[in-house]
Write an enzyme that holds these catalytic residues in place. Structure first.
Site, mmCIF file in Angstrom:
data_model
loop_
_atom_site.group_PDB
_atom_site.id
_atom_site.type_symbol
_atom_site.label_atom_id
_atom_site.label_comp_id
_atom_site.label_asym_id
_atom_site.label_seq_id
_atom_site.Cartn_x
_atom_site.Cartn_y
_atom_site.Cartn_z
ATOM 1 N N LYS A 37 0.845 -1.195 0.000
ATOM 2 C CA LYS A 37 0.000 0.000 0.000
ATOM 3 C C LYS A 37 0.879 1.244 0.000
ATOM 4 O O LYS A 37 2.039 1.185 0.419
ATOM 5 C CB LYS A 37 -0.873 0.021 1.270
ATOM 6 C CG LYS A 37 -1.946 -1.033 1.328
ATOM 7 C CD LYS A 37 -2.739 -0.907 2.623
ATOM 8 C CE LYS A 37 -3.803 -1.982 2.733
ATOM 9 N NZ LYS A 37 -4.889 -1.846 1.743
ATOM 10 N N ARG A 94 -10.000 -11.812 1.719
ATOM 11 C CA ARG A 94 -10.831 -12.860 1.131
ATOM 12 C C ARG A 94 -10.113 -14.202 1.188
ATOM 13 O O ARG A 94 -10.745 -15.257 1.254
ATOM 14 C CB ARG A 94 -11.214 -12.474 -0.296
ATOM 15 C CG ARG A 94 -10.050 -12.317 -1.230
ATOM 16 C CD ARG A 94 -10.404 -11.515 -2.471
ATOM 17 N NE ARG A 94 -10.458 -10.084 -2.212
ATOM 18 C CZ ARG A 94 -10.787 -9.174 -3.134
ATOM 19 N NH1 ARG A 94 -11.107 -9.552 -4.359
ATOM 20 N NH2 ARG A 94 -10.804 -7.899 -2.824
HETATM 21 N N1 BES Z 1 -8.067 -4.057 4.413
HETATM 22 C C1 BES Z 1 -8.218 -3.650 3.079
HETATM 23 C C2 BES Z 1 -9.541 -2.951 2.812
HETATM 24 C C3 BES Z 1 -9.737 -1.598 3.443
HETATM 25 C C4 BES Z 1 -9.459 -0.461 2.722
HETATM 26 C C5 BES Z 1 -10.252 -1.473 4.714
HETATM 27 C C6 BES Z 1 -9.668 0.783 3.289
HETATM 28 C C7 BES Z 1 -10.452 -0.241 5.282
HETATM 29 C C8 BES Z 1 -10.179 0.899 4.560
HETATM 30 C C9 BES Z 1 -8.151 -4.851 2.139
HETATM 31 O O1 BES Z 1 -7.337 -5.898 2.550
HETATM 32 C C10 BES Z 1 -7.595 -4.378 0.854
HETATM 33 O O2 BES Z 1 -6.475 -3.960 0.834
HETATM 34 N N2 BES Z 1 -8.395 -4.443 -0.207
HETATM 35 C C11 BES Z 1 -7.980 -4.011 -1.494
HETATM 36 C C12 BES Z 1 -8.442 -5.009 -2.508
HETATM 37 C C13 BES Z 1 -7.894 -4.791 -3.884
HETATM 38 C C14 BES Z 1 -6.417 -5.051 -3.906
HETATM 39 C C15 BES Z 1 -8.600 -5.695 -4.847
HETATM 40 C C16 BES Z 1 -8.588 -2.645 -1.747
HETATM 41 O O3 BES Z 1 -9.726 -2.414 -1.351
HETATM 42 O O4 BES Z 1 -7.908 -1.802 -2.332
HETATM 43 MN MN MN Z 2 -5.320 -5.651 1.943
#
Ligand code: BES
Ligand code: MN
Ligand code: ZN
Length: 498
Positions: A277, A351
């Site tokens: 991230k 997931r």
């Molecule tokens: N934990 C995150 C989702 C999240 C994002 C929670 C913002 C709270 C606030 C999750 O694991 C994630 O990173 N999801 C990705 C998925 C993508 C790579 C398909 C996302 O939402 O960007």
């Molecule tokens: Mn994630």
């Protein structure tokens, strides 16, 4: 938390909070206006106080026969909308105001539309939620003042004549649900270096175990024996080992079926892994275990409240880190169920761990599934910060979960899961990919989970937007919200429609 029956003047408190709706005249609470020397009529006439939501109007009590020295009217907006939902929020907002003023004893008068017991439970939940203290690591911070002692004031002769037992029970129920939500908030607030997967498992086991829930913690060896390649795949990048928490609530005499299976995402920190991230806001990812905390703390609540349904909880927990042995884009993982997954983006880790978690809940005999997860940023884009996404099948089960969440005060909204969305997960090399592109991101994430629901009634609640408040609201301070705890606990009181 005390519960008294009778007029507000009889409550022995420093301040009494009274919900006030927009069309309430000065005589809406008998004797109150006179006791304030006409202050209420004056403020309503001049429109100094308009009863807008969370508006506060404090008046001194002149009448010496009243046991309280002050009242605080708290605006509740339109009377049409004066049910449990607003009473819960008013109780939190009023409770926070009482805490800020360092009052010793604060009363809350139950006023609104609907069953008095429901409103009382909501008031008890709201006041208890106002007690949450987001622990501090500041060495200069003085210890927080203890929260006020709460008294719920029910002005009802009929209830009094019945001894008020039903009402007292409702208050006690609200108290437990509020406390359990606060425990989940504490866990979600804990930084990643403190709350490692092992520490999370230990604390959750203590919280649920103390209430009488049976708890088992599987370590990395046992997880490997079960073949949970998805959970292990995510854990590979971290030097902290993963854990799988298993909670069992078996009320005596309950039949073997139905068995509600709750599954919660327990990522104690989500860096994104190799698909790392950006730095901006990454610190927030310490709460990526809020769904898992909701499962553990809801099971505490249902055990203390002796809910009638049998329930198991499964919380896979790990860090998502970009270590030297971390899972890489293109890697293929094999789930415990046997299905293979091509990892396209290592940041779609929730997931993966939930896939193995859902499978394990089924293996343990679950007949109905609900999972809760801070799963996708896309859900925040779709529904914002006040509503969780609700997904699942069949519609009757999703609808039941929606009703329960509504009553519990957890806002949810249904999202579609048409079969065509599944095409976005098609992989050239494995059974499916772990991401489905930018379009409908929260839905394709849910479609992935559906693959692991084994055709059972299953609902998925995406709390990515609701688990954490970025801005303070009158009824919710900045920080973890405890979303999901009350919904999951309430499900254990339901007779299932499907
Ligand atoms: N934990 C995150 C989702 C999240 C994002 C929670 C913002 C709270 C606030 C999750 O694991 C994630 O990173 N999801 C990705 C998925 C993508 C790579 C398909 C996302 O939402 O960007
Ligand atoms: Mn994630
Ligand atoms: Zn995550």
């Amino acid at each position: 938390m005390a519960c008294t029956f009778g007029p507000p003047g009889a409550a022995e408190v420093d301040l009494i909070l009274i919900p006030w709706y927009e069309d309430d005249g000065p005589a809406a609470v008998p004797a109150l206006d006179a006791a304030t020397g006409g202050e209420i009529a004056r403020a309503l006439n001049t429109r100094e106080f308009q009863a807008k939501p969370y508006e506060l109007f404090i008046a001194a009590i002149a009448d010496r026969s009243w046991r309280t020295r002050r009242v605080a009217l708290i605006g509740g907006g339109r009377r049409l909308e004066s049910g449990s939902e607003i009473v819960r929020k008013l109780a939190t907002a009023g409770g926070l105001a009482g805490r800020q003023r360092r009052l010793g004893r604060v009363g809350f008068m139950v006023r609104g539309q609907g069953e008095v017991a429901d409103l009382t439970q909501a008031a008890a939940e709201g006041l208890t939620l106002a007690e949450f203290h987001a622990g501090s690591y500041k060495t200069t911070d003085p210890a927080p003042a203890p929260p006020p002692g709460w008294t719920i004031v029910v002005d009802g002769d009929t209830e009094k004549s019945k001894g008020g037992e039903k009402i007292r029970e409702a208050a006690a129920r609200g108290r437990v649900l509020g406390e359990s939500s606060n425990l989940a908030r504490e866990l979600a607030n804990e930084p990643g270096n403190t709350l490692t997967p092992r520490e999370f498992a230990m604390r959750a086991a203590a919280i649920a175990g103390d209430a009488g829930v049976k708890v088992e913690i599987l370590d990395e060896r046992m997880i490997a024996e079960l073949g949970m390649g998805l959970l292990l795949g995510v854990a590979r990048g971290s030097s902290e080992p993963p854990r799988l928490m298993v909670f069992r609530y078996d009320p005596p005499g309950a039949p073997a079926k139905p068995l509600l299976g709750l599954v919660g995402k327990g990522i104690t920190f989500d860096t994104g892994g190799i698909s790392i991230k950006s730095a901006e806001g990454m610190e927030r990812m310490k709460d990526d275990m809020a769904g898992g905390a909701a499962v553990a703390c809801s099971m505490r609540a249902m055990a203390l409240l002796q809910a009638p349904q049998r329930v198991i909880g499964v919380v896979p927990t790990t860090e998502n880190m970009p270590g030297g042995r971390a899972v890489k884009p293109g890697d293929i993982l094999r789930s415990a169920e046997g299905k293979t997954v091509e990892v396209i983006n290592t940041d779609a880790e929730g997931r993966l761990v939930l896939g193995d978690g859902l499978w394990y809940a089924r293996k343990l005999g679950a007949t109905h599934l609900v999972d809760v997860a801070t799963l996708t940023g896309a859900c925040v884009v779709a529904l914002g910060k006040i509503t969780s996404g609700l997904f699942g099948a069949p519609p009757s089960w999703v609808e039941q979960v929606r009703r329960v969440a509504d009553r519990a005060g957890d806002r949810v909204w249904p999202m579609p899961l048409f079969d065509e969305y599944r095409d976005q997960l098609k992989s050239d090399i494995a059974d499916f990919m772990n991401t489905g592109g930018r379009a409908a991101g929260s839905i394709t994430a849910a479609m992935f989970l559906k693959e692991f629901s084994g055709g059972l009634p299953w609902a998925h609640i995406d709390i990515a937007g609701t688990a954490w408040a970025d801005e303070a609201k009158p009824y919710l301070p900045k920080g973890p919200s405890g979303v999901g705890v009350r919904t999951l606990a309430s499900l254990a009181f339901e007779e299932f429609d499907v």
